[in-house]
Write a protein that holds these residues in place. Structure first.
Motif, mmCIF file in Angstrom:
data_model
loop_
_atom_site.group_PDB
_atom_site.id
_atom_site.type_symbol
_atom_site.label_atom_id
_atom_site.label_comp_id
_atom_site.label_asym_id
_atom_site.label_seq_id
_atom_site.Cartn_x
_atom_site.Cartn_y
_atom_site.Cartn_z
ATOM 1 N N PHE A 85 0.878 -0.981 0.329
ATOM 2 C CA PHE A 85 0.276 0.325 -0.117
ATOM 3 C C PHE A 85 0.562 1.265 0.703
ATOM 4 O O PHE A 85 0.130 2.675 -0.107
ATOM 5 C CB PHE A 85 -0.797 -0.204 1.230
ATOM 6 C CG PHE A 85 -2.047 -1.126 1.231
ATOM 7 C CD1 PHE A 85 -3.197 -0.809 0.638
ATOM 8 C CD2 PHE A 85 -1.947 -2.144 1.997
ATOM 9 C CE1 PHE A 85 -4.713 -1.272 0.009
ATOM 10 C CE2 PHE A 85 -3.230 -2.626 1.857
ATOM 11 C CZ PHE A 85 -3.859 -2.534 0.596
ATOM 12 N N CYS A 86 1.997 1.130 0.258
ATOM 13 C CA CYS A 86 3.076 2.157 0.608
ATOM 14 C C CYS A 86 4.202 2.205 0.167
ATOM 15 O O CYS A 86 5.231 1.272 -0.904
ATOM 16 C CB CYS A 86 2.879 2.785 1.826
ATOM 17 S SG CYS A 86 4.093 1.191 2.923
ATOM 18 N N PHE A 130 -9.645 15.867 5.649
ATOM 19 C CA PHE A 130 -8.709 15.167 4.635
ATOM 20 C C PHE A 130 -8.920 13.346 3.978
ATOM 21 O O PHE A 130 -8.176 13.252 4.849
ATOM 22 C CB PHE A 130 -7.122 15.743 4.725
ATOM 23 C CG PHE A 130 -6.578 17.308 5.025
ATOM 24 C CD1 PHE A 130 -7.105 18.226 3.995
ATOM 25 C CD2 PHE A 130 -6.814 17.792 6.363
ATOM 26 C CE1 PHE A 130 -6.939 19.567 4.340
ATOM 27 C CE2 PHE A 130 -6.393 18.951 6.344
ATOM 28 C CZ PHE A 130 -6.835 20.069 5.669
ATOM 29 N N LYS A 131 -10.254 13.362 4.350
ATOM 30 C CA LYS A 131 -9.895 11.375 3.524
ATOM 31 C C LYS A 131 -9.588 11.640 3.707
ATOM 32 O O LYS A 131 -9.196 10.184 3.340
ATOM 33 C CB LYS A 131 -11.940 11.465 3.810
ATOM 34 C CG LYS A 131 -12.050 10.322 3.402
ATOM 35 C CD LYS A 131 -13.521 9.574 3.538
ATOM 36 C CE LYS A 131 -15.079 8.623 4.105
ATOM 37 N NZ LYS A 131 -15.699 8.861 3.997
ATOM 38 N N GLU A 132 -9.257 11.466 2.870
ATOM 39 C CA GLU A 132 -8.549 10.903 0.707
ATOM 40 C C GLU A 132 -6.706 10.613 1.451
ATOM 41 O O GLU A 132 -6.094 10.132 1.168
ATOM 42 C CB GLU A 132 -7.972 11.396 -0.248
ATOM 43 C CG GLU A 132 -8.117 13.255 -0.091
ATOM 44 C CD GLU A 132 -8.124 14.472 0.451
ATOM 45 O OE1 GLU A 132 -7.777 15.351 0.325
ATOM 46 O OE2 GLU A 132 -8.948 13.701 1.294
ATOM 47 N N ARG A 133 -6.204 11.323 2.459
ATOM 48 C CA ARG A 133 -5.143 11.527 3.198
ATOM 49 C C ARG A 133 -4.880 10.398 4.558
ATOM 50 O O ARG A 133 -3.674 10.235 5.299
ATOM 51 C CB ARG A 133 -4.625 12.820 3.248
ATOM 52 C CG ARG A 133 -4.060 13.852 2.342
ATOM 53 C CD ARG A 133 -3.337 13.272 0.843
ATOM 54 N NE ARG A 133 -3.178 13.494 0.190
ATOM 55 C CZ ARG A 133 -2.742 14.753 -0.030
ATOM 56 N NH1 ARG A 133 -1.754 14.939 1.589
ATOM 57 N NH2 ARG A 133 -2.220 15.501 -0.484
ATOM 58 N N MET A 134 -6.628 10.828 4.807
ATOM 59 C CA MET A 134 -6.572 8.705 6.227
ATOM 60 C C MET A 134 -5.840 7.790 5.676
ATOM 61 O O MET A 134 -6.575 7.348 4.619
ATOM 62 C CB MET A 134 -7.683 9.247 6.316
ATOM 63 C CG MET A 134 -7.984 8.768 7.995
ATOM 64 S SD MET A 134 -9.735 8.554 8.978
ATOM 65 C CE MET A 134 -9.167 7.286 10.218
ATOM 66 N N PHE A 135 -4.806 6.844 5.758
ATOM 67 C CA PHE A 135 -4.797 5.918 5.518
ATOM 68 C C PHE A 135 -5.490 4.285 4.868
ATOM 69 O O PHE A 135 -5.959 3.850 4.530
ATOM 70 C CB PHE A 135 -3.171 5.588 5.786
ATOM 71 C CG PHE A 135 -2.540 4.492 5.735
ATOM 72 C CD1 PHE A 135 -2.720 4.045 4.102
ATOM 73 C CD2 PHE A 135 -2.424 2.692 6.179
ATOM 74 C CE1 PHE A 135 -1.243 3.494 4.201
ATOM 75 C CE2 PHE A 135 -1.516 2.095 5.108
ATOM 76 C CZ PHE A 135 -1.187 2.179 4.570
ATOM 77 N N SER A 143 -8.214 4.327 -2.774
ATOM 78 C CA SER A 143 -7.358 5.034 -3.601
ATOM 79 C C SER A 143 -6.055 5.194 -3.217
ATOM 80 O O SER A 143 -5.881 5.964 -4.359
ATOM 81 C CB SER A 143 -8.172 5.888 -2.780
ATOM 82 O OG SER A 143 -7.964 6.278 -1.635
ATOM 83 N N ILE A 144 -5.460 4.331 -2.958
ATOM 84 C CA ILE A 144 -3.992 5.144 -3.149
ATOM 85 C C ILE A 144 -3.439 4.285 -4.334
ATOM 86 O O ILE A 144 -3.710 3.503 -4.953
ATOM 87 C CB ILE A 144 -3.418 4.117 -2.139
ATOM 88 C CG1 ILE A 144 -3.998 4.421 -0.891
ATOM 89 C CG2 ILE A 144 -1.290 4.281 -1.771
ATOM 90 C CD1 ILE A 144 -3.438 3.937 0.477
ATOM 91 N N ARG A 145 -3.387 5.013 -5.328
ATOM 92 C CA ARG A 145 -2.263 4.617 -6.580
ATOM 93 C C ARG A 145 -0.579 4.875 -6.723
ATOM 94 O O ARG A 145 0.026 5.239 -6.687
ATOM 95 C CB ARG A 145 -2.404 5.436 -7.660
ATOM 96 C CG ARG A 145 -3.586 5.537 -7.491
ATOM 97 C CD ARG A 145 -4.656 4.627 -8.464
ATOM 98 N NE ARG A 145 -5.766 4.066 -8.518
ATOM 99 C CZ ARG A 145 -6.314 3.656 -7.948
ATOM 100 N NH1 ARG A 145 -5.972 3.154 -6.842
ATOM 101 N NH2 ARG A 145 -8.162 3.353 -8.276
ATOM 102 N N PRO A 146 0.272 3.791 -6.455
ATOM 103 C CA PRO A 146 1.720 4.306 -6.043
ATOM 104 C C PRO A 146 2.581 4.620 -7.109
ATOM 105 O O PRO A 146 2.214 4.308 -8.752
ATOM 106 C CB PRO A 146 2.040 2.390 -6.068
ATOM 107 C CG PRO A 146 0.733 1.264 -7.080
ATOM 108 C CD PRO A 146 -0.482 2.053 -6.640
#
Length: 421
Positions: A85-86, A130-135, A143-146
């Motif tokens: 995921f990261c 900042f919901k899109e930044r809450m892991f 929604s995480i795009r590497p």
């Protein structure tokens, strides 16, 4: 339901063993800490999408002893330590749930990292804006795009549920925001009320004493039990000092420039216009409150008032409930982070804790040691701007011969008298 006392005793014993071994060897004993970490892992890894309502009648889900908002996908979160995921250059900000309301430091931190976010308006009412930044939310929404540059997320998850250790995918740097646990626990009140509203149930007011009693007696807590969650982060920071940084929110409040400069250094961010922009945002918001809107009093005063409220309420609770807090809090004075250990001693005495001015600079390696502190002759005490942390080597005093020679040289210097006109 109360805590499992046997498991708590094992947990305390491992902490004490780890700290004792670290003091002897001046390095972390991997076997002891690994055993400690294994004891903290969830025993039942099957994440259930079951909605719970106890103890506050507010819907939430659970993974082991960690409660989370009901809209998160537990099945996806259970896989976090194993899935990609990261990336190694991504940044994670670990927040206590009690810091979610009114937090103003997230946007400057995103800008500092180089992963800015659009935010309409001035102040932030809730971190989930900042919901899109809450892991955990980004994982739930997939929604995480590497491969899209360095990313910065924040989380309320405990370290046992996060990709931060081992040979698998993990974050490059983790910044853990810490404060007095008594303050953080009491600040969870508006979180639970917000969860009730978010589930479509209208406003639910929780009485502070009922909240604290239920919090201490519950076997599951939002983001994990505060004392244990922060202690686990302290252990991880000791194991991985180049990767994980403990930062007290008091440093943002009292020393914002030093704190941002220190974070820039830790995160490997050039001290250029990016840092100046982030500093400017923080300073512009400071007088209005960085973690709580304080218009009529200093923010540190508000923090200490909340701690006082906690102690006053705790004193009114049954002795068995008070003992639950005491048992969990006892190990804090032995944690490897000296600042957290000092705070632990204050909690044992039920007293307020205010760190000296030099703590922030020392935490980031930006301090200048006081020449008099190790001899006990500093007249400024805790108000001294130079560092008093005892780990600094004592400065050796010049010999009497050297001091006399310097004195004679000074006396031979011509006096500065005004020249005649």
């Amino acid at each position: 339901m109360g805590f499992d006392e046997r498991r708590l005793d094992i947990w305390e014993a491992h902490i004490e063993q780890a700290v004792s071994k670290c003091a002897q060897l001046e390095q972390c004993d991997e076997d002891i800490l690994d055993r400690y970490y294994d004891d903290q892992a969830i025993t039942d890894n099957s994440a259930h999408e079951v909605v719970h309502f106890e103890p506050f009648g507010i819907p939430h889900k659970r993974i082991g002893e960690t409660s989370l908002p009901s809209w998160l996908a537990m099945t996806a979160l259970e896989q976090l330590p194993r899935r990609q995921f990261c990336l190694d250059n991504d940044i994670l900000l670990a927040l206590s749930p009690g810091l979610f309301p009114d937090i103003q430091v997230l946007k400057p931190m995103f800008d500092l990292v180089g992963d800015p976010v659009e935010h309409v308006g001035g102040t932030v009412n809730f971190a989930c804006e900042f919901k899109e930044r809450m892991f955990e939310a980004a994982v739930t929404m997939n929604s995480i795009r590497p491969g899209t540059g360095r990313k910065c997320f924040f989380t309320m998850l405990p370290p046992s549920l996060l990709p931060i250790r081992g040979s698998g995918p993990s974050f490059g740097k983790v910044v853990v925001l810490v404060a007095d646990p008594r303050y953080l626990v009491m600040r969870q009140l508006p979180i639970w009320e917000a969860l009730h509203r978010g589930a479509g149930f209208g406003l639910k007011r929780l009485h502070a004493s009922d909240f604290l009693k239920n919090y201490l007696q519950s076997d599951s807590h939002l983001g994990g039990f505060e004392l244990q969650r922060l202690a686990m982060w302290a252990i991880e920071a000791y194991r991985q000092p180049e990767k994980i940084k403990i930062v007290f929110i008091e440093d943002f409040i009292t020393e914002p420039t030093t704190t941002m400069q220190g974070l820039s250094r830790f995160l490997g961010v050039p001290q250029d216009e990016t840092l100046q922009t982030a500093e400017g945002q923080l300073l512009a918001q400071k007088d209005f409150g960085l973690f709580f809107p304080c218009k009529n009093m200093p923010e540190m005063g508000h923090l200490l008032d909340i701690v006082k409220d906690f102690e006053e309420i705790l004193a009114t609770l049954p002795s068995g409930v008070q003992a639950l807090w005491q048992d969990n809090m006892a190990i804090w004075s032995t944690l490897p982070d000296p600042r957290m250990a000092s705070l632990g001693l204050s909690m044992q005495r039920h007293s307020l804790w205010v760190g000296p001015a030099w703590w922030a600079a020392h935490s980031f390696g930006l301090c200048t040691p006081c020449s008099y502190a190790h001899r006990g002759k500093c007249r400024a005490g805790e108000a001294c701007s130079f560092c008093h942390e005892p780990s600094h080597p004592a400065r050796k005093r010049d010999s009497l011969k050297t001091r006399n020679r310097r004195k004679q040289q000074h006396q031979r210097l011509p006096s500065r008298t005004p020249s005649p006109r």
